[in-house]
Write a protein that holds these residues in place. Structure first.
Motif, mmCIF file in Angstrom:
data_model
loop_
_atom_site.group_PDB
_atom_site.id
_atom_site.type_symbol
_atom_site.label_atom_id
_atom_site.label_comp_id
_atom_site.label_asym_id
_atom_site.label_seq_id
_atom_site.Cartn_x
_atom_site.Cartn_y
_atom_site.Cartn_z
ATOM 1 N N ARG A 89 4.005 -4.209 17.017
ATOM 2 C CA ARG A 89 4.241 -5.952 16.531
ATOM 3 C C ARG A 89 3.322 -6.098 14.773
ATOM 4 O O ARG A 89 3.074 -4.777 14.061
ATOM 5 C CB ARG A 89 2.134 -6.635 17.352
ATOM 6 N N VAL A 90 3.715 -7.270 14.448
ATOM 7 C CA VAL A 90 3.167 -7.257 13.224
ATOM 8 C C VAL A 90 1.682 -6.824 13.210
ATOM 9 O O VAL A 90 0.845 -7.141 14.087
ATOM 10 C CB VAL A 90 2.583 -8.929 12.524
ATOM 11 N N SER A 91 1.468 -5.641 12.077
ATOM 12 C CA SER A 91 -0.502 -5.666 12.279
ATOM 13 C C SER A 91 -0.945 -7.260 11.998
ATOM 14 O O SER A 91 -0.696 -7.683 11.022
ATOM 15 C CB SER A 91 -0.505 -4.437 10.452
ATOM 16 N N MET A 92 -2.509 -6.642 12.160
ATOM 17 C CA MET A 92 -3.412 -7.680 12.083
ATOM 18 C C MET A 92 -4.977 -7.868 11.485
ATOM 19 O O MET A 92 -4.415 -5.615 11.565
ATOM 20 C CB MET A 92 -3.879 -7.614 13.677
ATOM 21 N N ARG A 93 -5.561 -8.189 11.514
ATOM 22 C CA ARG A 93 -7.047 -7.566 10.353
ATOM 23 C C ARG A 93 -8.065 -6.536 11.617
ATOM 24 O O ARG A 93 -7.924 -6.617 12.489
ATOM 25 C CB ARG A 93 -7.606 -9.226 10.605
ATOM 26 N N GLY A 94 -8.091 -5.357 10.755
ATOM 27 C CA GLY A 94 -8.866 -3.819 11.186
ATOM 28 C C GLY A 94 -7.963 -3.127 11.540
ATOM 29 O O GLY A 94 -7.966 -2.083 12.344
ATOM 30 N N ASP A 95 -6.452 -3.188 11.805
ATOM 31 C CA ASP A 95 -5.189 -2.759 11.802
ATOM 32 C C ASP A 95 -5.824 -1.078 10.682
ATOM 33 O O ASP A 95 -5.813 -1.679 9.622
ATOM 34 C CB ASP A 95 -4.196 -2.646 12.233
ATOM 35 N N ILE A 96 -5.242 -0.026 11.061
ATOM 36 C CA ILE A 96 -5.365 0.924 9.966
ATOM 37 C C ILE A 96 -4.022 0.660 8.813
ATOM 38 O O ILE A 96 -3.326 0.644 9.115
ATOM 39 C CB ILE A 96 -5.626 2.463 10.832
ATOM 40 N N GLY A 102 0.110 2.094 -8.799
ATOM 41 C CA GLY A 102 0.614 3.238 -8.496
ATOM 42 C C GLY A 102 1.220 3.689 -7.280
ATOM 43 O O GLY A 102 1.694 4.174 -6.647
ATOM 44 N N SER A 103 -0.330 3.095 -6.862
ATOM 45 C CA SER A 103 -0.249 3.501 -5.203
ATOM 46 C C SER A 103 -0.032 2.940 -4.402
ATOM 47 O O SER A 103 0.479 2.163 -4.503
ATOM 48 C CB SER A 103 -1.684 3.446 -4.513
ATOM 49 N N GLU A 104 0.576 3.779 -3.114
ATOM 50 C CA GLU A 104 1.385 2.963 -2.276
ATOM 51 C C GLU A 104 0.729 2.302 -1.016
ATOM 52 O O GLU A 104 0.081 3.607 -0.253
ATOM 53 C CB GLU A 104 2.944 4.056 -1.392
ATOM 54 N N VAL A 105 0.794 2.009 -0.482
ATOM 55 C CA VAL A 105 -0.459 0.692 0.907
ATOM 56 C C VAL A 105 1.532 0.925 1.929
ATOM 57 O O VAL A 105 2.304 0.648 1.936
ATOM 58 C CB VAL A 105 -0.039 -0.628 0.500
ATOM 59 N N TRP A 106 0.805 1.681 2.837
ATOM 60 C CA TRP A 106 1.408 1.858 3.761
ATOM 61 C C TRP A 106 0.492 1.564 4.914
ATOM 62 O O TRP A 106 -0.493 1.923 5.168
ATOM 63 C CB TRP A 106 1.696 3.471 4.648
ATOM 64 N N ILE A 107 1.922 1.094 6.310
ATOM 65 C CA ILE A 107 0.374 0.474 7.973
ATOM 66 C C ILE A 107 0.765 0.711 8.501
ATOM 67 O O ILE A 107 2.352 1.268 8.881
ATOM 68 C CB ILE A 107 0.862 -1.212 7.272
ATOM 69 N N GLU A 108 0.105 1.240 9.731
ATOM 70 C CA GLU A 108 0.404 1.402 10.860
ATOM 71 C C GLU A 108 1.111 1.064 11.600
ATOM 72 O O GLU A 108 0.374 -0.216 11.125
ATOM 73 C CB GLU A 108 -1.064 2.100 11.529
ATOM 74 N N THR A 109 1.804 0.960 12.539
ATOM 75 C CA THR A 109 2.812 0.088 12.963
ATOM 76 C C THR A 109 2.390 0.529 15.035
ATOM 77 O O THR A 109 1.797 2.103 14.336
ATOM 78 C CB THR A 109 4.487 0.938 13.051
ATOM 79 N N TYR A 110 2.832 0.161 15.268
ATOM 80 C CA TYR A 110 1.631 0.366 16.543
ATOM 81 C C TYR A 110 2.396 -0.976 17.691
ATOM 82 O O TYR A 110 3.075 -1.713 17.687
ATOM 83 C CB TYR A 110 0.255 -0.969 16.983
ATOM 84 N N MET A 134 -7.110 -8.732 5.628
ATOM 85 C CA MET A 134 -5.921 -10.312 6.122
ATOM 86 C C MET A 134 -4.771 -10.184 5.563
ATOM 87 O O MET A 134 -4.526 -9.416 4.559
ATOM 88 C CB MET A 134 -7.431 -11.561 5.667
ATOM 89 N N TRP A 135 -4.635 -11.371 5.522
ATOM 90 C CA TRP A 135 -2.780 -11.148 5.145
ATOM 91 C C TRP A 135 -3.176 -12.160 4.587
ATOM 92 O O TRP A 135 -4.221 -13.537 5.647
ATOM 93 C CB TRP A 135 -1.405 -11.030 6.172
ATOM 94 N N GLY A 136 -1.999 -13.048 3.794
ATOM 95 C CA GLY A 136 -2.141 -14.413 3.140
ATOM 96 C C GLY A 136 -0.671 -14.774 2.360
ATOM 97 O O GLY A 136 -0.008 -14.062 2.767
ATOM 98 N N VAL A 137 -0.867 -16.237 2.634
ATOM 99 C CA VAL A 137 0.566 -16.489 1.980
ATOM 100 C C VAL A 137 -0.894 -17.064 0.576
ATOM 101 O O VAL A 137 -1.894 -18.083 0.611
ATOM 102 C CB VAL A 137 1.609 -17.726 2.542
ATOM 103 N N ASP A 138 0.708 -17.624 -0.776
ATOM 104 C CA ASP A 138 -0.590 -18.248 -1.888
ATOM 105 C C ASP A 138 0.027 -19.565 -1.559
ATOM 106 O O ASP A 138 0.734 -20.406 -1.186
ATOM 107 C CB ASP A 138 0.345 -18.303 -3.281
#
Length: 142
Positions: free
Chosen positions: A35-42, A98-106, A59-63
Motif C-alpha cells: 500500500r501507499v505509505s501513510m502518516r506515521g509510517d517509517i 544530498g541525503s536520500e529519503v527511503w520509505i518503508e513498504t507495507y 504527511m504527504w502533500g501537493v502544492d
C-alpha cells in the motif's frame, strides 16, 4: 524500502520538514501488494556521510491553493501529480542536502490491527533504534 527522493531543500510545516523537490506520484513504484505509505509510517534518511536516521511520514502533500473564484488549483498536472513528503521526528540539521529519503513498504493486510502492529518503530527496528532525545524517532545507525 523504496527510494523516494534525494534532498535538495526543505520547507518547514506544522508536521515536520517538507522535503524538496516534489516527485511524480507515478515514479513511486510501490511493489505489487504493497500500500501507499501513510502518516506515521517509517522512513529512513540515508545521509552522505553513511549514517542512517529513522523518522516517520508526517504527511504527504501537493502544492495547491484556492484561486479568486474558489477553485482548487495545483502546480502540477492533475493527471500526473507531483507529491512531497514531510519528515516528522527528525530535526532540520538531520536532513542535509544530498541525503536520500527511503520509505518503508507495507504489505496490504486483511486485518488493519495487524498492519498497525507492523508499523511500530520498536517492532520494525528494535529498541536500539530509538533516540532518547527525540521520542518516536530512530537512532543513527551505520
Amino acid at each position: 524500502m523504496l527510494h523516494m527522493v534525494t534532498i535538495a531543500g526543505l520547507a518547514h510545516s506544522d508536521y515536520g520538514w517538507r522535503v524538496l523537490p516534489a516527485v511524480k506520484l507515478r515514479d513511486l513504484a510501490y511493489p505489487a501488494g504493497c500500500r501507499v505509505s501513510m502518516r506515521g509510517d517509517i522512513l529512513q534518511v540515508r545521509r552522505p556521510d553513511g549514517s542512517v536516521l529513522t523518522g516517520t511520514v508526517g504527511m504527504w502533500g501537493v502544492d495547491a491553493w484556492q484561486d479568486a473564484d474558489g477553485n482548487l488549483v495545483i502546480s502540477s498536472d492533475p493527471a500526473d501529480p507531483e507529491v512531497s513528503v514531510t519528515v516528522a521526528d527528525l530535526a532540520e540539521s538531520d536532513l542535509v542536502p544530498g541525503s536520500e529519503v527511503w520509505i518503508e513498504t507495507y504489505r496490504m493486510r486483511d486485518d488493519p490491527a495487524d498492519e498497525t502492529a507492523d508499523r511500530s518503530p520498536a517492532r520494525t527496528l528494535g529498541p536500539a533504534a530509538r533516540r532518547p532525545d527525540r521520542p518516536g524517532s530512530g537512532a543513527p545507525t551505520t
